[in-house]
Design a protein around this motif. Structure first.
Motif, PDB file in Angstrom:
ATOM      1  N   MET A  34      91.815  81.028 -23.167  1.00 40.28           N
ATOM      2  CA  MET A  34      90.572  81.699 -23.012  1.00 40.28           C
ATOM      3  C   MET A  34      90.128  82.876 -23.484  1.00 40.28           C
ATOM      4  O   MET A  34      90.509  83.562 -22.449  1.00 40.28           O
ATOM      5  N   ALA A  35      89.880  83.295 -25.096  1.00 41.10           N
ATOM      6  CA  ALA A  35      89.723  84.839 -24.747  1.00 41.10           C
ATOM      7  C   ALA A  35      88.015  85.095 -24.423  1.00 41.10           C
ATOM      8  O   ALA A  35      87.447  84.062 -24.229  1.00 41.10           O
ATOM      9  N   ASN A  36      88.388  86.657 -24.154  1.00 39.67           N
ATOM     10  CA  ASN A  36      86.757  86.360 -23.843  1.00 39.67           C
ATOM     11  C   ASN A  36      86.124  87.807 -24.795  1.00 39.67           C
ATOM     12  O   ASN A  36      86.564  87.316 -26.042  1.00 39.67           O
ATOM     13  N   VAL A  37      84.643  87.363 -24.766  1.00 38.97           N
ATOM     14  CA  VAL A  37      84.461  88.666 -25.575  1.00 38.97           C
ATOM     15  C   VAL A  37      84.772  89.411 -26.200  1.00 38.97           C
ATOM     16  O   VAL A  37      84.913  89.727 -27.535  1.00 38.97           O
ATOM     17  N   ALA A  38      85.623  90.827 -25.804  1.00 37.20           N
ATOM     18  CA  ALA A  38      86.150  91.926 -26.316  1.00 37.20           C
ATOM     19  C   ALA A  38      87.551  90.877 -26.860  1.00 37.20           C
ATOM     20  O   ALA A  38      87.372  91.698 -28.215  1.00 37.20           O
ATOM     21  N   GLN A  39      87.997  90.504 -26.535  1.00 38.61           N
ATOM     22  CA  GLN A  39      89.040  89.889 -26.997  1.00 38.61           C
ATOM     23  C   GLN A  39      88.718  89.461 -29.037  1.00 38.61           C
ATOM     24  O   GLN A  39      89.198  89.409 -29.500  1.00 38.61           O
ATOM     25  N   LEU A  40      87.929  88.385 -28.716  1.00 40.54           N
ATOM     26  CA  LEU A  40      87.503  87.716 -30.221  1.00 40.54           C
ATOM     27  C   LEU A  40      87.147  88.775 -30.878  1.00 40.54           C
ATOM     28  O   LEU A  40      87.410  88.702 -31.996  1.00 40.54           O
ATOM     29  N   LEU A  41      85.918  89.936 -29.838  1.00 37.79           N
ATOM     30  CA  LEU A  41      85.931  91.058 -31.565  1.00 37.79           C
ATOM     31  C   LEU A  41      86.967  91.582 -32.032  1.00 37.79           C
ATOM     32  O   LEU A  41      86.984  92.255 -33.170  1.00 37.79           O
ATOM     33  N   ILE A  42      87.762  91.910 -30.923  1.00 40.83           N
ATOM     34  CA  ILE A  42      89.103  92.775 -31.640  1.00 40.83           C
ATOM     35  C   ILE A  42      89.569  91.994 -32.231  1.00 40.83           C
ATOM     36  O   ILE A  42      90.809  92.678 -33.919  1.00 40.83           O
ATOM     37  N   ASN A  43      89.916  90.690 -31.878  1.00 47.77           N
ATOM     38  CA  ASN A  43      90.729  90.366 -32.636  1.00 47.77           C
ATOM     39  C   ASN A  43      90.308  89.495 -34.641  1.00 47.77           C
ATOM     40  O   ASN A  43      90.858  89.649 -35.637  1.00 47.77           O
ATOM     41  N   GLY A  44      88.400  89.697 -34.442  1.00 49.45           N
ATOM     42  CA  GLY A  44      88.142  89.330 -35.720  1.00 49.45           C
ATOM     43  C   GLY A  44      87.805  90.454 -36.295  1.00 49.45           C
ATOM     44  O   GLY A  44      87.991  91.505 -38.043  1.00 49.45           O
ATOM     45  N   VAL A  45      88.077  92.170 -35.710  1.00 52.58           N
ATOM     46  CA  VAL A  45      88.038  93.756 -36.828  1.00 52.58           C
ATOM     47  C   VAL A  45      90.085  93.255 -36.484  1.00 52.58           C
ATOM     48  O   VAL A  45      89.421  93.531 -37.892  1.00 52.58           O
ATOM     49  N   CYS A  46      90.155  92.906 -36.569  1.00 50.66           N
ATOM     50  CA  CYS A  46      91.650  93.132 -36.918  1.00 50.66           C
ATOM     51  C   CYS A  46      91.706  91.872 -37.947  1.00 50.66           C
ATOM     52  O   CYS A  46      92.776  92.391 -39.129  1.00 50.66           O
ATOM     53  N   ARG A  47      90.956  90.887 -38.428  1.00 51.14           N
ATOM     54  CA  ARG A  47      91.275  89.841 -39.458  1.00 51.14           C
ATOM     55  C   ARG A  47      90.540  90.186 -40.722  1.00 51.14           C
ATOM     56  O   ARG A  47      91.419  90.109 -41.838  1.00 51.14           O
ATOM     57  N   VAL A  48      89.418  91.508 -40.269  1.00 49.36           N
ATOM     58  CA  VAL A  48      88.475  91.604 -41.679  1.00 49.36           C
ATOM     59  C   VAL A  48      89.554  92.659 -42.275  1.00 49.36           C
ATOM     60  O   VAL A  48      89.468  92.902 -43.072  1.00 49.36           O
ATOM     61  N   LYS A  51      78.435  97.260 -34.654  1.00 46.32           N
ATOM     62  CA  LYS A  51      77.177  98.254 -34.608  1.00 46.32           C
ATOM     63  C   LYS A  51      76.435  97.572 -33.546  1.00 46.32           C
ATOM     64  O   LYS A  51      76.595  97.915 -32.536  1.00 46.32           O
ATOM     65  N   THR A  52      76.266  95.547 -33.786  1.00 47.54           N
ATOM     66  CA  THR A  52      75.344  95.183 -32.635  1.00 47.54           C
ATOM     67  C   THR A  52      76.729  95.632 -31.155  1.00 47.54           C
ATOM     68  O   THR A  52      75.655  95.459 -30.619  1.00 47.54           O
ATOM     69  N   ALA A  53      77.507  95.113 -31.290  1.00 45.46           N
ATOM     70  CA  ALA A  53      78.338  94.858 -30.218  1.00 45.46           C
ATOM     71  C   ALA A  53      78.467  96.671 -29.037  1.00 45.46           C
ATOM     72  O   ALA A  53      78.304  96.608 -28.453  1.00 45.46           O
ATOM     73  N   MET A  54      78.344  97.866 -30.588  1.00 44.87           N
ATOM     74  CA  MET A  54      78.096  99.345 -29.790  1.00 44.87           C
ATOM     75  C   MET A  54      77.358  99.562 -29.737  1.00 44.87           C
ATOM     76  O   MET A  54      77.002  99.832 -28.033  1.00 44.87           O
ATOM     77  N   ASP A  55      75.546  99.105 -29.547  1.00 47.79           N
ATOM     78  CA  ASP A  55      74.174  98.922 -29.253  1.00 47.79           C
ATOM     79  C   ASP A  55      74.490  98.705 -27.719  1.00 47.79           C
ATOM     80  O   ASP A  55      73.860  99.320 -26.742  1.00 47.79           O
ATOM     81  N   PHE A  56      75.172  97.177 -27.746  1.00 45.90           N
ATOM     82  CA  PHE A  56      74.889  96.318 -25.946  1.00 45.90           C
ATOM     83  C   PHE A  56      75.909  97.521 -25.854  1.00 45.90           C
ATOM     84  O   PHE A  56      75.174  96.998 -23.979  1.00 45.90           O
ATOM     85  N   ILE A  57      76.906  98.030 -25.635  1.00 47.41           N
ATOM     86  CA  ILE A  57      78.006  98.547 -24.971  1.00 47.41           C
ATOM     87  C   ILE A  57      76.386 100.065 -24.751  1.00 47.41           C
ATOM     88  O   ILE A  57      77.066  99.954 -23.001  1.00 47.41           O
ATOM     89  N   ASN A  58      76.632 100.448 -25.440  1.00 47.18           N
ATOM     90  CA  ASN A  58      75.716 101.934 -24.845  1.00 47.18           C
ATOM     91  C   ASN A  58      74.658 101.401 -24.130  1.00 47.18           C
ATOM     92  O   ASN A  58      74.582 102.361 -23.023  1.00 47.18           O
TER      93      ASN A  58
END
Length: 61
Positions: free
Chosen positions: A1-15, A48-55
């Protein structure tokens, strides 16, 4: 099962792949360019939301 970070990375790559390797000519499916623009705009909001969350998490507030 993928974690949230991996899902974001996969999504960015697909876009990115869809945008870069997608339709290479004009006269394709009706509405394809609008669909691409929507996809990228929505992906930008997610990133943007992910970066805001991390910051926020890193600042400890």
């Amino acid at each position: 099962m993928a974690n949230v970070a991996q899902l974001l990375i996969n999504g960015v790559c697909r876009v990115r792949n869809s945008y870069i390797h997608g339709e290479k000519f004009t006269g394709g499916l009706e509405g394809q360019w609008e669909c691409d623009a929507t996809l990228i705009a929505e992906a930008h909001v997610v990133l943007k939301t992910a970066m805001d969350f991390i910051n926020h998490a890193l600042s400890g507030t």
